[in-house]
Design an enzyme around this catalytic site. Structure first.
Site, mmCIF file in Angstrom:
data_model
loop_
_atom_site.group_PDB
_atom_site.id
_atom_site.type_symbol
_atom_site.label_atom_id
_atom_site.label_comp_id
_atom_site.label_asym_id
_atom_site.label_seq_id
_atom_site.Cartn_x
_atom_site.Cartn_y
_atom_site.Cartn_z
ATOM 1 N N GLU A 43 0.871 -1.164 0.000
ATOM 2 C CA GLU A 43 0.000 0.000 0.000
ATOM 3 C C GLU A 43 0.917 1.225 0.000
ATOM 4 O OE1 GLU A 43 -2.735 0.380 3.289
ATOM 5 O OE2 GLU A 43 -3.517 2.259 2.474
ATOM 6 N N ARG A 72 5.283 -13.017 9.547
ATOM 7 C CA ARG A 72 5.980 -11.789 9.179
ATOM 8 C C ARG A 72 7.324 -11.737 9.871
ATOM 9 N NH1 ARG A 72 2.321 -7.785 9.207
ATOM 10 N NH2 ARG A 72 3.791 -6.109 9.501
ATOM 11 N N LYS A 88 4.383 0.269 9.598
ATOM 12 C CA LYS A 88 4.423 1.549 8.886
ATOM 13 C C LYS A 88 3.852 2.676 9.733
ATOM 14 C CE LYS A 88 3.095 -0.002 4.765
ATOM 15 N NZ LYS A 88 2.487 -0.008 3.455
HETATM 16 P P1 ATP Z 1 2.448 -2.522 8.191
HETATM 17 O O1 ATP Z 1 1.776 -3.622 8.975
HETATM 18 O O2 ATP Z 1 3.823 -2.203 8.617
HETATM 19 O O3 ATP Z 1 1.589 -1.304 7.987
HETATM 20 P P2 ATP Z 1 1.548 -3.614 5.785
HETATM 21 O O4 ATP Z 1 1.433 -5.076 5.813
HETATM 22 O O5 ATP Z 1 0.288 -2.848 5.969
HETATM 23 O O6 ATP Z 1 2.683 -3.147 6.772
HETATM 24 P P3 ATP Z 1 1.718 -3.442 3.002
HETATM 25 O O7 ATP Z 1 2.183 -2.325 2.161
HETATM 26 O O8 ATP Z 1 0.272 -3.776 2.993
HETATM 27 O O9 ATP Z 1 2.189 -3.109 4.460
HETATM 28 O O10 ATP Z 1 2.577 -4.741 2.740
HETATM 29 C C1 ATP Z 1 2.848 -5.240 1.468
HETATM 30 C C2 ATP Z 1 3.218 -6.688 1.571
HETATM 31 O O11 ATP Z 1 4.338 -6.851 2.441
HETATM 32 C C3 ATP Z 1 2.100 -7.490 2.169
HETATM 33 O O12 ATP Z 1 1.940 -8.665 1.401
HETATM 34 C C4 ATP Z 1 2.536 -7.791 3.555
HETATM 35 O O13 ATP Z 1 2.038 -9.014 3.997
HETATM 36 C C5 ATP Z 1 4.056 -7.826 3.417
HETATM 37 N N1 ATP Z 1 4.700 -7.472 4.682
HETATM 38 C C6 ATP Z 1 4.517 -6.342 5.383
HETATM 39 N N2 ATP Z 1 5.241 -6.372 6.526
HETATM 40 C C7 ATP Z 1 5.897 -7.562 6.535
HETATM 41 C C8 ATP Z 1 6.805 -8.193 7.453
HETATM 42 N N3 ATP Z 1 7.183 -7.618 8.578
HETATM 43 N N4 ATP Z 1 7.278 -9.416 7.119
HETATM 44 C C9 ATP Z 1 6.916 -10.009 5.972
HETATM 45 N N5 ATP Z 1 6.081 -9.470 5.075
HETATM 46 C C10 ATP Z 1 5.561 -8.259 5.341
HETATM 47 MG MG MG Z 2 -1.267 -4.039 4.667
#
Ligand code: ATP
Ligand code: MG
Length: 563
Positions: A37, A262, A272
């Site tokens: 995102e 994760r 984020k």
């Molecule tokens: P946050 O929880 O930090 O806001 P997010 O998951 O909302 O992160 P996205 O931009 O939606 O951020 O993530 C894009 C991809 O990266 C998704 O498929 C998510 O599952 C993966 N991802 C995000 N954080 C991690 C992590 N710590 N380890 C592995 N994969 C991750």
């Molecule tokens: Mg997300």
């Protein structure tokens, strides 16, 4: 076993499953996507997902899309899209298609109409709080909305008018009609469209209704013919909804969601929301502050794409949550740079040494190997003159027996040069050591009879006449505690390490280093691996320390401390 298998990569449950499916002929090729995102910069956790997605597609003859999951215009910005593109490319990956969930808004709108026409969606005119309460809890079933029985025509009419902008935010939502008594709350008539009068970075004012993440994500996967939709464990409970939507919509393909744990790393935060706070509240110098776990920060710190890819491969992919020590990331960088980084000399905390028997005004150019273990990296010429800088802590007046650096009357070898002996210690009025007067042994130069004469210690140095003054930044962990967000009572920013950045303004570099480019990493001998900061200029060089060395000095110092 696939013929493209990389034997060095440890296997994991996702890879095993895909291999099995390919063997059974269910897939000719694997198509994956990385779906950020655009509401912040990518961090090392995202790298784990990127490496996994690209590796699976590459191993099984397919490709990976970069999909911006831009369904929530509130915090999404073009600059994040640009930064994400840059970071994925920097990691070394080429995506097949650059996609945006917002490109599918029209199709998703049609899909919602399809559900309405099937009696599988309805417009609910209650407020968000009422809907939330009616969805029940883990132990209690939900209760039906009074609008659940709305007629198909009425739903269609209201939904079309939602799109047309006739209603304010929150007046209505569109919900899937699934099962208010399901043990899985995600299936209790989830909201799939909201009214939000907010401009979108890409679609502008074209829309005032936006699909939910759950409604947009799986359908975007299906539209792109993604075979395996890899995501993190918190979406496990969403999978029944993912499957329900794909089954009930006229989508062009049938993707499958697989969840993995994760990445968590100690002494930092990987959310984020928290990273955004660090930036917006000025706790760090932007998203690319070298203390940030963002890819931009790690890059500025001096991490290489190879080291990050190797790290992600090493930690593997599982279904159980764990916390990886930051040191594992650092070790991967060290292992990479140890092989590649040229060796240079720099003095971080200078102490003046006068070589009393070195002729005034003369310069000697010494041959120095760029990498002692890799002759292929060649040699360079390093100048020395009567006055040089050495590291303050390479001299001790009251030295213990095992201190093999410089002490009064003692000898030490200057790296790439010759042996010196400390004859005299000059102090200021306060008793601080300000200068050493040493004599050098000309016979101990390379090519001379005493070249192999052994003394216990070797130290680095920089010619005072030729040295380039620089700013050097040393970094430590950003937080003082392993899990800064563990305690819900304490704001995580209260755990910030006040000493995470140490700036040294009077470092001296061997000449030539001022011309280094931002990715010209090198080892400052005995001090660590360093890289110029993007703000570095030839007349004002700035170097960042990427990682320390695991050197003998560290161990010796430990031994000294423990007696
Ligand atoms: P946050 O929880 O930090 O806001 P997010 O998951 O909302 O992160 P996205 O931009 O939606 O951020 O993530 C894009 C991809 O990266 C998704 O498929 C998510 O599952 C993966 N991802 C995000 N954080 C991690 C992590 N710590 N380890 C592995 N994969 C991750
Ligand atoms: Mg997300």
């Amino acid at each position: 076993m696939s013929s493209t298998e990389q034997p060095s990569a440890p296997t994991n449950f996702i890879r095993n499953r895909i291999r099995q499916e390919v063997a059974e002929g269910r897939y000719q090729r694997v198509i994956t996507r990385f779906p950020p995102e655009p509401n912040g910069y990518l961090h090392i956790g995202h790298a784990k997902s990127i490496v996994l997605n690209f590796a699976m597609a590459e191993e099984f003859a397919g490709y990976t899309n970069l999909r911006f999951d831009d369904t929530n215009p509130e915090r999404e910005e073009q600059r994040y899209i640009d930064a994400i593109r840059e970071d994925v490319a920097w990691l070394g990956y080429r995506w097949e298609n650059e996609c945006y969930a917002s490109d599918y808004f029209e199709t998703l709108y049609e899909y919602a109409l399809h559900l309405i026409d099937q009696g599988l969606a309805y417009v609910d005119s209650q407020d968000a709080e009422t809907i939330r309460i009616q969805r029940g809890t883990l132990t209690e079933p939900g209760t039906d909305s009074p609008f659940r029985a709305r007629s198909g025509e009425e739903n269609r009419d209201l939904y079309e008018r939602m799109r047309a902008g006739e209603f304010p935010d929150g007046a209505h939502v569109l919900r899937a009609r699934i099962d208010m008594a399901s043990p899985n709350i995600n299936l209790r008539d989830p909201v799939i469209y909201r009214i939000r009068h907010q401009a979108h970075p890409r679609t502008g004012d074209a829309w005032c209704i936006y699909p939910s993440y759950d409604f947009a994500h799986g359908q975007s996967d299906a539209i792109e013919h993604i075979t395996h939709s890899l995501c993190t464990l918190e979406f496990e409970d969403h999978r029944p909804l993912y499957d329900w939507l794909v089954e009930h919509l006229p989508v062009p393909s049938r993707p499958h969601q697989i969840e993995f744990a994760r990445l968590n790393i100690d002494f930092t935060v990987l959310s984020k929301r928290r990273l955004t706070r660090l930036v917006e509240e000025g706790h760090v110098d932007g998203w690319d502050d070298p203390r940030m776990p963002t890819l931009a920060g790690l890059r500025r710190r001096g991490f290489t794409p190879e080291s990050i890819r190797n790290f992600c491969t090493e930690i593997g992919v599982t279904k159980s949550e764990s916390v990886i020590p930051f040191g594992v990331l650092e070790r991967n960088l060290r292992d990479d740079l140890n092989v590649r980084a040229p060796r240079r000399m720099a003095v971080l905390r200078p102490l003046k040494v006068v070589l009393t028997n070195f002729p005034e005004g003369e310069v000697e150019w010494l041959e120095a190997a760029n990498h002692p273990q890799d002759p292929g990296q060649g040699n360079r010429q390093v100048p020395i003159s009567r006055e040089i800088w050495i590291e303050q802590d390479d001299f001790l007046e009251q030295a213990p027996r095992k201190f093999f650096r410089l002490k009064p009357g003692g000898e030490v070898r200057l790296r790439n040069a010759f042996i010196i002996r400390c004859d005299e210690v000059i102090k200021d009025a306060a008793g601080n050591v300000v200068e050493l007067r040493c004599s050098f042994d000309p016979e101990s130069r390379s090519g001379q009879p005493g070249a192999d004469r052994k003394v216990k210690g070797t130290i680095h140095w920089v010619s005072a006449e030729h040295g380039v003054k620089a700013e050097v930044r040393l970094y430590d962990r950003l937080f003082r505690v392993p899990n800064p967000s563990a305690d819900k009572e304490v704001d995580f920013v209260d755990h910030i390490n006040p000493d995470s950045l140490e700036t040294l303004n009077e470092a001296w570099l061997e000449p030539g280093l001022e011309k280094a480019a931002p990715d010209d990493f090198c080892q400052f001998e005995r001090l660590g691996y360093f890289v110029p900061d993007p703000a570095s200029r030839p007349d004002q060089p700035i170097f960042n320390r990427a990682v320390t060395l695991r050197d003998t000095w560290a161990r010796l110092e430990q031994a000294l401390k423990s007696g």
